[in-house]
Design a protein around this motif. Sequence first.
Motif, PDB file in Angstrom:
ATOM      1  N   MET A   1       9.470  12.650 -17.550  1.00 40.73           N
ATOM      2  CA  MET A   1       8.286  11.174 -17.362  1.00 40.73           C
ATOM      3  C   MET A   1       7.073  11.743 -16.342  1.00 40.73           C
ATOM      4  O   MET A   1       8.004  11.194 -15.482  1.00 40.73           O
ATOM      5  CB  MET A   1       9.773  10.321 -17.606  1.00 40.73           C
ATOM      6  N   ARG A   2       6.419  10.969 -16.364  1.00 40.51           N
ATOM      7  CA  ARG A   2       5.211  10.914 -14.833  1.00 40.51           C
ATOM      8  C   ARG A   2       5.920   9.217 -14.686  1.00 40.51           C
ATOM      9  O   ARG A   2       6.133   8.580 -15.587  1.00 40.51           O
ATOM     10  CB  ARG A   2       3.968  10.512 -16.276  1.00 40.51           C
ATOM     11  N   GLN A   3       5.765   9.762 -13.779  1.00 40.79           N
ATOM     12  CA  GLN A   3       6.808   8.153 -12.595  1.00 40.79           C
ATOM     13  C   GLN A   3       4.857   8.401 -11.482  1.00 40.79           C
ATOM     14  O   GLN A   3       3.688   8.429 -10.905  1.00 40.79           O
ATOM     15  CB  GLN A   3       6.555   8.610 -11.620  1.00 40.79           C
ATOM     16  N   GLU A   4       3.914   6.872 -11.784  1.00 41.59           N
ATOM     17  CA  GLU A   4       3.038   6.338 -11.625  1.00 41.59           C
ATOM     18  C   GLU A   4       3.072   6.353  -9.988  1.00 41.59           C
ATOM     19  O   GLU A   4       3.925   5.317  -9.783  1.00 41.59           O
ATOM     20  CB  GLU A   4       2.924   5.041 -12.549  1.00 41.59           C
ATOM     21  N   LYS A   5       1.711   6.173  -9.702  1.00 41.35           N
ATOM     22  CA  LYS A   5       1.709   6.275  -7.737  1.00 41.35           C
ATOM     23  C   LYS A   5       0.880   5.251  -7.221  1.00 41.35           C
ATOM     24  O   LYS A   5      -0.391   5.695  -7.892  1.00 41.35           O
ATOM     25  CB  LYS A   5       1.740   7.208  -7.549  1.00 41.35           C
ATOM     26  N   THR A   6       0.452   5.195  -6.182  1.00 45.52           N
ATOM     27  CA  THR A   6      -0.652   4.022  -6.329  1.00 45.52           C
ATOM     28  C   THR A   6      -0.916   4.507  -4.639  1.00 45.52           C
ATOM     29  O   THR A   6       0.023   4.527  -4.025  1.00 45.52           O
ATOM     30  CB  THR A   6      -0.197   2.337  -6.118  1.00 45.52           C
ATOM     31  N   ILE A   7      -2.011   4.243  -4.435  1.00 42.60           N
ATOM     32  CA  ILE A   7      -2.866   4.491  -2.728  1.00 42.60           C
ATOM     33  C   ILE A   7      -2.743   3.648  -2.179  1.00 42.60           C
ATOM     34  O   ILE A   7      -3.561   2.151  -2.887  1.00 42.60           O
ATOM     35  CB  ILE A   7      -3.659   5.507  -3.173  1.00 42.60           C
ATOM     36  N   GLY A   8      -2.704   2.715  -0.773  1.00 46.44           N
ATOM     37  CA  GLY A   8      -2.482   1.855  -0.253  1.00 46.44           C
ATOM     38  C   GLY A   8      -3.731   1.731   1.390  1.00 46.44           C
ATOM     39  O   GLY A   8      -3.334   3.658   1.790  1.00 46.44           O
TER      40      GLY A   8
ATOM     41  N   ASP B   1      -0.579  11.827 -11.186  1.00 47.82           N
ATOM     42  CA  ASP B   1      -0.188  10.060 -11.596  1.00 47.82           C
ATOM     43  C   ASP B   1      -0.321   9.083 -10.726  1.00 47.82           C
ATOM     44  O   ASP B   1      -0.081   8.047 -10.862  1.00 47.82           O
ATOM     45  CB  ASP B   1       1.222  10.621 -10.534  1.00 47.82           C
ATOM     46  N   VAL B   2      -1.690   8.856  -9.657  1.00 48.90           N
ATOM     47  CA  VAL B   2      -2.547   8.012  -9.216  1.00 48.90           C
ATOM     48  C   VAL B   2      -3.440   7.308 -10.006  1.00 48.90           C
ATOM     49  O   VAL B   2      -3.979   7.429 -10.482  1.00 48.90           O
ATOM     50  CB  VAL B   2      -3.193   8.146  -8.307  1.00 48.90           C
ATOM     51  N   VAL B   3      -2.559   5.885 -10.614  1.00 49.05           N
ATOM     52  CA  VAL B   3      -3.488   4.893 -11.305  1.00 49.05           C
ATOM     53  C   VAL B   3      -3.915   3.920 -10.869  1.00 49.05           C
ATOM     54  O   VAL B   3      -4.436   3.108 -11.228  1.00 49.05           O
ATOM     55  CB  VAL B   3      -1.801   4.198 -11.994  1.00 49.05           C
ATOM     56  N   ALA B   4      -3.941   3.640  -9.100  1.00 54.33           N
ATOM     57  CA  ALA B   4      -4.641   2.230  -9.164  1.00 54.33           C
ATOM     58  C   ALA B   4      -4.668   2.756  -7.154  1.00 54.33           C
ATOM     59  O   ALA B   4      -4.187   3.289  -6.891  1.00 54.33           O
ATOM     60  CB  ALA B   4      -4.188   1.760  -9.150  1.00 54.33           C
ATOM     61  N   ILE B   5      -5.761   2.211  -6.166  1.00 57.51           N
ATOM     62  CA  ILE B   5      -6.106   1.900  -5.425  1.00 57.51           C
ATOM     63  C   ILE B   5      -5.829   0.264  -4.908  1.00 57.51           C
ATOM     64  O   ILE B   5      -6.821   0.140  -5.738  1.00 57.51           O
ATOM     65  CB  ILE B   5      -7.095   2.713  -5.609  1.00 57.51           C
ATOM     66  N   GLY B   6      -5.447   0.402  -3.643  1.00 54.17           N
ATOM     67  CA  GLY B   6      -5.400  -1.010  -2.952  1.00 54.17           C
ATOM     68  C   GLY B   6      -5.618  -0.885  -2.253  1.00 54.17           C
ATOM     69  O   GLY B   6      -4.973   0.408  -0.763  1.00 54.17           O
ATOM     70  N   ALA B   7      -5.828  -1.906  -1.235  1.00 54.88           N
ATOM     71  CA  ALA B   7      -6.813  -1.381   0.235  1.00 54.88           C
ATOM     72  C   ALA B   7      -7.101  -3.110   0.649  1.00 54.88           C
ATOM     73  O   ALA B   7      -7.059  -4.214   0.195  1.00 54.88           O
ATOM     74  CB  ALA B   7      -8.353  -1.470   0.109  1.00 54.88           C
ATOM     75  N   GLY B   8      -6.510  -2.912   1.962  1.00 52.18           N
ATOM     76  CA  GLY B   8      -6.340  -4.320   2.893  1.00 52.18           C
ATOM     77  C   GLY B   8      -7.480  -4.146   3.728  1.00 52.18           C
ATOM     78  O   GLY B   8      -7.867  -2.972   4.277  1.00 52.18           O
ATOM     79  N   ILE B   9      -8.769  -4.939   3.725  1.00 50.29           N
ATOM     80  CA  ILE B   9      -9.767  -4.903   4.840  1.00 50.29           C
ATOM     81  C   ILE B   9     -10.221  -6.440   5.182  1.00 50.29           C
ATOM     82  O   ILE B   9      -9.588  -7.100   5.123  1.00 50.29           O
ATOM     83  CB  ILE B   9     -10.958  -5.399   3.784  1.00 50.29           C
TER      84      ILE B   9
ATOM     85  N   GLY C   1     -12.267   6.875  -9.895  1.00 53.98           N
ATOM     86  CA  GLY C   1     -11.880   6.164 -11.643  1.00 53.98           C
ATOM     87  C   GLY C   1     -10.481   5.824 -12.082  1.00 53.98           C
ATOM     88  O   GLY C   1      -9.355   6.160 -13.095  1.00 53.98           O
ATOM     89  N   VAL C   2      -9.808   5.293 -10.577  1.00 54.20           N
ATOM     90  CA  VAL C   2      -8.910   4.435 -11.608  1.00 54.20           C
ATOM     91  C   VAL C   2      -8.656   3.261 -11.146  1.00 54.20           C
ATOM     92  O   VAL C   2      -9.904   2.387 -10.321  1.00 54.20           O
ATOM     93  CB  VAL C   2      -7.947   4.828 -10.195  1.00 54.20           C
ATOM     94  N   ARG C   3      -7.802   2.071 -10.932  1.00 50.58           N
ATOM     95  CA  ARG C   3      -7.808   0.687 -11.220  1.00 50.58           C
ATOM     96  C   ARG C   3      -8.202   0.573  -9.067  1.00 50.58           C
ATOM     97  O   ARG C   3      -7.307   0.995  -9.007  1.00 50.58           O
ATOM     98  CB  ARG C   3      -7.086   0.051 -11.371  1.00 50.58           C
ATOM     99  N   VAL C   4      -8.655  -0.320  -8.743  1.00 48.74           N
ATOM    100  CA  VAL C   4      -9.725  -0.795  -7.905  1.00 48.74           C
ATOM    101  C   VAL C   4      -8.908  -1.818  -7.275  1.00 48.74           C
ATOM    102  O   VAL C   4     -10.096  -3.212  -7.893  1.00 48.74           O
ATOM    103  CB  VAL C   4     -10.094  -0.397  -6.851  1.00 48.74           C
ATOM    104  N   ASP C   5      -8.443  -2.607  -6.260  1.00 39.83           N
ATOM    105  CA  ASP C   5      -7.544  -4.108  -5.953  1.00 39.83           C
ATOM    106  C   ASP C   5      -7.763  -4.215  -4.650  1.00 39.83           C
ATOM    107  O   ASP C   5      -7.903  -3.547  -3.763  1.00 39.83           O
ATOM    108  CB  ASP C   5      -6.503  -4.905  -6.128  1.00 39.83           C
ATOM    109  N   LEU C   6      -8.736  -4.966  -4.023  1.00 44.71           N
ATOM    110  CA  LEU C   6      -8.646  -5.970  -2.525  1.00 44.71           C
ATOM    111  C   LEU C   6      -8.265  -6.800  -2.414  1.00 44.71           C
ATOM    112  O   LEU C   6      -8.272  -7.922  -2.710  1.00 44.71           O
ATOM    113  CB  LEU C   6     -10.431  -6.072  -2.063  1.00 44.71           C
ATOM    114  N   ASP C   7      -7.406  -7.207  -0.866  1.00 40.88           N
ATOM    115  CA  ASP C   7      -7.468  -8.531  -0.568  1.00 40.88           C
ATOM    116  C   ASP C   7      -7.552  -8.312   1.087  1.00 40.88           C
ATOM    117  O   ASP C   7      -7.919  -7.333   1.964  1.00 40.88           O
ATOM    118  CB  ASP C   7      -6.153  -8.901  -0.632  1.00 40.88           C
TER     119      ASP C   7
END
Length: 286
Positions: A1-8, A58-66, A100-106
């Motif tokens: 089963m695919r395990q979703e991962k994110t990049i911080g 497997d990477v589905v999203a990127i989140g970045a703290g600025i 090409g993946v979801r991106v969220d910022l904070d």
Amino acid sequence: MRQEKTIGVDMGGTNIRAARVGQQGIEERRCIPCPATGSKDEVLDCLTDLIQPLMNPDVVAIGAGIPSVIDTEQGIVYQAANIPSWDEVPLKEILTGKFGVRVDLDNDSNCFTLGLARYGEGRSFRHFVGITLGTGLGAGIVINGQLYHGFNGGAGEVGSLPYRDSDFEHYCSSHYFLEQCGEDASSLARKAEQGNDKAMLRWRQFGTHMGELVKALMYAYDPEAVVMGGGIAKAFPLFKATMMATVQTFPYPKSVGHLHVIATKLADTALLGAASLNHKYEEGIV
């Protein structure tokens, strides 16, 4: 089963750090110097070059703290601290187009606080303030299990609150040690740990200022806990006693009796928080 991962991503004026995070925590991390005085595109190229090797199917999203004011809905960075060219950057649009993946910022301090809430000491509290003690002073606020941004996304800028002849940032960050003591915090910590009386006095004075900051947070937010991180927080034993003695002067003893003041033991807190941004609104974070 695919395990979703994110990049911080934890972006600063000195270094940019990134990590791929899976269910077991951080799998791989990278760090490169930030070309803070470079052009907008030079900084962007540096950031995307850092992220690219961490990407996989497997990477589905990127989140970045600025370190800046962030329009979290539109994903726009405004006036990033110590990066002059980043006055207005539609970073979400740029990174989404690139990867090409979801991106969220904070804000970076909000990411630190989110990391505490999901992985660290903040898991025990529904109302707490996370404080970063380093080059500057930052804070993130969790109210009833939700990260609080305020109307314009600027909630938590407690370093700019007036204090003495300046503001809290100049007494509760590296500014205090460099400007008031003429020495950096790490050097003074080593001397204090070796029993140097003058260094120990400086840390006790710093604790008094920190106590006044905690009291200001108690007036504003009435938290269950204040959780500190950042390089200066590693010296917590050197200033804890005078900080708590100052907190005891808060006029409502019941509030003092219920308050927890903690230095986090969690590593990579801001990176983990950034990687969690894609689900920070799912039924609260605590």
